[in-house]
Scaffold this active site. Structure first.
Site, PDB file in Angstrom:
ATOM      1  N   GLN A  21       8.375   2.256  -5.190  1.00 34.37           N
ATOM      2  CA  GLN A  21       7.626   1.506  -6.194  1.00 34.37           C
ATOM      3  C   GLN A  21       8.356   1.447  -7.537  1.00 34.37           C
ATOM      4  O   GLN A  21       8.025   0.604  -8.370  1.00 34.37           O
ATOM      5  CB  GLN A  21       6.230   2.100  -6.390  1.00 34.37           C
ATOM      6  CG  GLN A  21       5.286   1.836  -5.228  1.00 34.37           C
ATOM      7  CD  GLN A  21       3.902   2.380  -5.501  1.00 34.37           C
ATOM      8  OE1 GLN A  21       3.631   3.558  -5.239  1.00 34.37           O
ATOM      9  NE2 GLN A  21       3.036   1.543  -6.040  1.00 34.37           N
ATOM     10  N   CYS A  40      -3.601  -0.808  -5.723  1.00 34.80           N
ATOM     11  CA  CYS A  40      -2.213  -0.377  -5.717  1.00 34.80           C
ATOM     12  C   CYS A  40      -1.570  -0.725  -7.053  1.00 34.80           C
ATOM     13  O   CYS A  40      -1.789  -1.829  -7.583  1.00 34.80           O
ATOM     14  CB  CYS A  40      -1.466  -1.064  -4.583  1.00 34.80           C
ATOM     15  SG  CYS A  40       0.272  -0.597  -4.434  1.00 34.80           S
ATOM     16  N   LEU A  41      -0.783   0.199  -7.586  1.00 32.29           N
ATOM     17  CA  LEU A  41      -0.095  -0.060  -8.848  1.00 32.29           C
ATOM     18  C   LEU A  41       0.908  -1.200  -8.723  1.00 32.29           C
ATOM     19  O   LEU A  41       1.270  -1.817  -9.729  1.00 32.29           O
ATOM     20  CB  LEU A  41       0.616   1.209  -9.324  1.00 32.29           C
ATOM     21  CG  LEU A  41      -0.289   2.375  -9.723  1.00 32.29           C
ATOM     22  CD1 LEU A  41       0.549   3.593 -10.091  1.00 32.29           C
ATOM     23  CD2 LEU A  41      -1.205   1.988 -10.876  1.00 32.29           C
ATOM     24  N   HIS A  51      -1.934   6.002   1.994  1.00 41.38           N
ATOM     25  CA  HIS A  51      -1.464   4.854   1.214  1.00 41.38           C
ATOM     26  C   HIS A  51      -0.004   5.054   0.804  1.00 41.38           C
ATOM     27  O   HIS A  51       0.827   4.141   0.947  1.00 41.38           O
ATOM     28  CB  HIS A  51      -2.357   4.702  -0.024  1.00 41.38           C
ATOM     29  CG  HIS A  51      -2.012   3.546  -0.896  1.00 41.38           C
ATOM     30  ND1 HIS A  51      -2.788   2.407  -0.971  1.00 41.38           N
ATOM     31  CD2 HIS A  51      -0.983   3.340  -1.759  1.00 41.38           C
ATOM     32  CE1 HIS A  51      -2.239   1.550  -1.826  1.00 41.38           C
ATOM     33  NE2 HIS A  51      -1.152   2.104  -2.324  1.00 41.38           N
ATOM     34  N   GLU A  52       0.330   6.251   0.321  1.00 43.28           N
ATOM     35  CA  GLU A  52       1.708   6.520  -0.098  1.00 43.28           C
ATOM     36  C   GLU A  52       2.661   6.563   1.096  1.00 43.28           C
ATOM     37  O   GLU A  52       3.800   6.091   1.010  1.00 43.28           O
ATOM     38  CB  GLU A  52       1.787   7.825  -0.893  1.00 43.28           C
ATOM     39  CG  GLU A  52       0.972   7.835  -2.171  1.00 43.28           C
ATOM     40  CD  GLU A  52       1.219   6.625  -3.053  1.00 43.28           C
ATOM     41  OE1 GLU A  52       2.392   6.200  -3.182  1.00 43.28           O
ATOM     42  OE2 GLU A  52       0.253   6.096  -3.614  1.00 43.28           O
ATOM     43  N   HIS A  81       3.676   3.119   1.929  1.00 43.48           N
ATOM     44  CA  HIS A  81       4.743   2.630   1.050  1.00 43.48           C
ATOM     45  C   HIS A  81       6.119   3.038   1.580  1.00 43.48           C
ATOM     46  O   HIS A  81       7.057   2.225   1.604  1.00 43.48           O
ATOM     47  CB  HIS A  81       4.570   3.177  -0.367  1.00 43.48           C
ATOM     48  CG  HIS A  81       3.676   2.348  -1.233  1.00 43.48           C
ATOM     49  ND1 HIS A  81       3.883   1.004  -1.445  1.00 43.48           N
ATOM     50  CD2 HIS A  81       2.580   2.684  -1.953  1.00 43.48           C
ATOM     51  CE1 HIS A  81       2.942   0.537  -2.261  1.00 43.48           C
ATOM     52  NE2 HIS A  81       2.144   1.530  -2.577  1.00 43.48           N
ATOM     53  N   GLY A 118      -1.223   7.945  -6.959  1.00 46.05           N
ATOM     54  CA  GLY A 118       0.033   8.221  -6.294  1.00 46.05           C
ATOM     55  C   GLY A 118       1.087   7.194  -6.654  1.00 46.05           C
ATOM     56  O   GLY A 118       0.775   6.080  -7.078  1.00 46.05           O
TER      57      GLY A 118
END
Length: 199
Positions: free
Chosen positions: A80, A122-123, A164-165, A168, A75
């Site tokens: 981000q 996480c990216l 998770h998204e 964010h 995601g």
């Protein structure tokens, strides 16, 4: 290359009014976007609702898809890549053999059940992972790029990815769900990695 200014109404009393972001030469078609790391303040902002779905937003979503496929990841939220908007792309085929990336605009979790521990990364915090407790089943609704309402029911890893998204979009990083000691250890690990990269 082109630029776009997108405006939407901000309901935060500290910044009430029209909030405008301009992207100059930043989003050519089918571009790989730069993913912000967790030290960037944009990742601590509560993202604002998107008022209009137009061609520029569609191109942004396509670029986000290309970026997540190249990363690779499951995601990617708009903040981000530096844009504090309530939008993310996610691979709802993550537990299957087929990629199925969708864009969810102005998402909202409408139901949650159960709880389970599972590893998350996480990216925006590369090479750092931890066991995080999440709801094991969720229902989420939002809008697609055609402006149609969409609903997804998810469990297991996909439910975790949706949560998770959503975090964010609310300015929350996955390690915020940990106790202070574990969180501080991970922060030190990440900051050490950044220093080594910059040396």
């Amino acid at each position: 290359l082109w630029w776009v200014a997108i405006s939407f109404f901000c309901t935060d009393t500290a910044t009430a009014g029209i909030y405008t972001l301009s992207l100059h030469d930043a989003l050519p078609i089918l571009a790989l976007l730069t993913i912000k790391n967790c030290l960037d303040p944009v990742l601590r902002k509560t993202c604002l609702p998107i008022e209009n779905i137009d061609g520029e937003l569609v191109i942004l979503a396509e670029n986000m898809v290309e970026t997540i496929l190249a990363a690779p990841g499951v995601g990617l939220a708009a903040n981000q890549i530096g844009l504090p908007w309530r939008m993310f792309v996610i691979n709802i085929g993550v537990e299957t053999d087929k990629e199925n990336l969708v864009t969810v605009i102005n998402p909202e979790i409408t139901a949650m059940e159960g709880s389970e521990l599972g590893e998350e990364g996480c990216l925006s915090i590369p090479d750092v992972a931890a066991e995080i407790k999440r709801a094991s089943q969720i229902e989420i609704k939002g809008y697609d790029l055609d402006g149609n309402e969409v609903r997804y029911e998810a469990q297991g890893y996909l439910a975790r990815a949706f949560q998770h998204e959503m975090d964010h979009l609310n300015g929350i990083l996955f390690w915020d769900n940990l106790g202070k000691m574990k969180r501080d250890i991970l922060k030190r690990k990440f900051k050490k990695k950044i220093k080594e990269q910059d040396a």
